[in-house]
Design a protein around this motif. Structure first.
Motif, PDB file in Angstrom:
ATOM      1  N   ALA A   2     -30.765 -77.454 -48.488  1.00 27.69           N
ATOM      2  CA  ALA A   2     -30.308 -77.046 -47.164  1.00 27.69           C
ATOM      3  C   ALA A   2     -29.694 -78.244 -46.455  1.00 27.69           C
ATOM      4  N   THR A   3     -28.720 -77.976 -45.617  1.00 29.07           N
ATOM      5  CA  THR A   3     -28.017 -79.035 -44.898  1.00 29.07           C
ATOM      6  C   THR A   3     -28.109 -78.808 -43.400  1.00 29.07           C
ATOM      7  N   VAL A   4     -28.444 -79.863 -42.673  1.00 28.44           N
ATOM      8  CA  VAL A   4     -28.433 -79.838 -41.210  1.00 28.44           C
ATOM      9  C   VAL A   4     -27.325 -80.779 -40.757  1.00 28.44           C
ATOM     10  N   LEU A   5     -26.426 -80.250 -39.941  1.00 26.14           N
ATOM     11  CA  LEU A   5     -25.327 -81.031 -39.387  1.00 26.14           C
ATOM     12  C   LEU A   5     -25.719 -81.528 -38.005  1.00 26.14           C
ATOM     13  N   LEU A   6     -25.724 -82.844 -37.852  1.00 20.73           N
ATOM     14  CA  LEU A   6     -25.992 -83.494 -36.567  1.00 20.73           C
ATOM     15  C   LEU A   6     -24.644 -83.915 -35.992  1.00 20.73           C
ATOM     16  N   VAL A   7     -24.258 -83.280 -34.887  1.00 22.83           N
ATOM     17  CA  VAL A   7     -22.995 -83.593 -34.212  1.00 22.83           C
ATOM     18  C   VAL A   7     -23.344 -84.064 -32.810  1.00 22.83           C
ATOM     19  N   HIS A   8     -22.868 -85.262 -32.471  1.00 22.14           N
ATOM     20  CA  HIS A   8     -23.252 -85.787 -31.162  1.00 22.14           C
ATOM     21  C   HIS A   8     -22.194 -86.730 -30.606  1.00 22.14           C
ATOM     22  N   HIS A   9     -22.315 -86.927 -29.296  1.00 19.49           N
ATOM     23  CA  HIS A   9     -21.533 -87.935 -28.589  1.00 19.49           C
ATOM     24  C   HIS A   9     -22.554 -88.845 -27.921  1.00 19.49           C
ATOM     25  N   SER A  10     -22.758 -90.006 -28.514  1.00 19.28           N
ATOM     26  CA  SER A  10     -23.757 -90.969 -28.045  1.00 19.28           C
ATOM     27  C   SER A  10     -23.095 -92.327 -27.864  1.00 19.28           C
ATOM     28  N   ALA A 146     -36.825 -77.616 -40.654  1.00 14.25           N
ATOM     29  CA  ALA A 146     -37.848 -76.819 -41.349  1.00 14.25           C
ATOM     30  C   ALA A 146     -37.439 -75.346 -41.453  1.00 14.25           C
ATOM     31  N   SER A 147     -36.665 -74.891 -40.485  1.00 12.08           N
ATOM     32  CA  SER A 147     -36.252 -73.471 -40.486  1.00 12.08           C
ATOM     33  C   SER A 147     -35.313 -73.120 -41.629  1.00 12.08           C
ATOM     34  N   VAL A 148     -34.701 -74.134 -42.246  1.00 11.15           N
ATOM     35  CA  VAL A 148     -33.766 -73.855 -43.347  1.00 11.15           C
ATOM     36  C   VAL A 148     -34.242 -74.435 -44.685  1.00 11.15           C
ATOM     37  N   MET A 149     -35.479 -74.905 -44.716  1.00  8.73           N
ATOM     38  CA  MET A 149     -35.996 -75.444 -45.972  1.00  8.73           C
ATOM     39  C   MET A 149     -36.055 -74.339 -47.018  1.00  8.73           C
TER      40      MET A 149
END
Length: 150
Positions: A2-10, A146-149
């Protein structure tokens, strides 16, 4: 996997710890089988969004709205990802100096339009980035992962 995409402006030292907290939550050792893909908001693409199973988004509140960079991200990907990603889990953070109302409204409207499902409470606040805020964000990001594991 599973892949989690972290998109941010920091863009500042004030909010960089928030991206670090989200990264820590997604990459917890006990979340086996979850891969993190991280993109700055101005660099994230349609392909990044389509390839991910879940999303963690982050922004500052600027002039009563989400950052221009995150707005650009949504403007760039929205039409192409709306249908194929409908129902995918996400969470987000917004940090404002004085007010986050407009940014919260924008985030809710855009993600509702995308059909994404809030999987963990958003971390929205004004003022200092405290240990408590970072912990909340780490937990929220871990919950999304955890929701996409598998």
């Amino acid at each position: 996997m599973a892949t989690v995409l972290l998109v941010h402006h920091s863009p500042t030292d004030t909010v960089t710890p928030l991206a670090e907290a989200a990264r820590a939550g997604i990459c917890m050792p006990e979340l086996e089988g979850v891969e993190l893909i991280e993109r700055q908001a101005l660099e994230a693409t349609v392909d990044d969004v389509l390839a991910a199973d879940a999303y963690v988004l982050g922004t500052t509140a600027n002039f009563g709205y989400i950052s221009g960079a995150l707005k650009h991200f949504f403007d760039t990907v929205y039409d192409d990802v709306r249908e194929p990603t409908k129902g995918r889990p996400f969470t987000y953070w917004i940090r404002g100096g004085f007010d986050t109302t407009g940014a919260e409204r924008a985030m809710e409207q855009i993600t509702t339009g995308l059909g994404w499902k809030l999987a963990a409470p958003a971390v929205v606040f004004t003022g200092d980035v405290t240990d408590e805020r970072r912990e909340q964000l780490t937990e929220a990001a871990a919950t999304v992962a955890a929701s996409v594991m598998g």
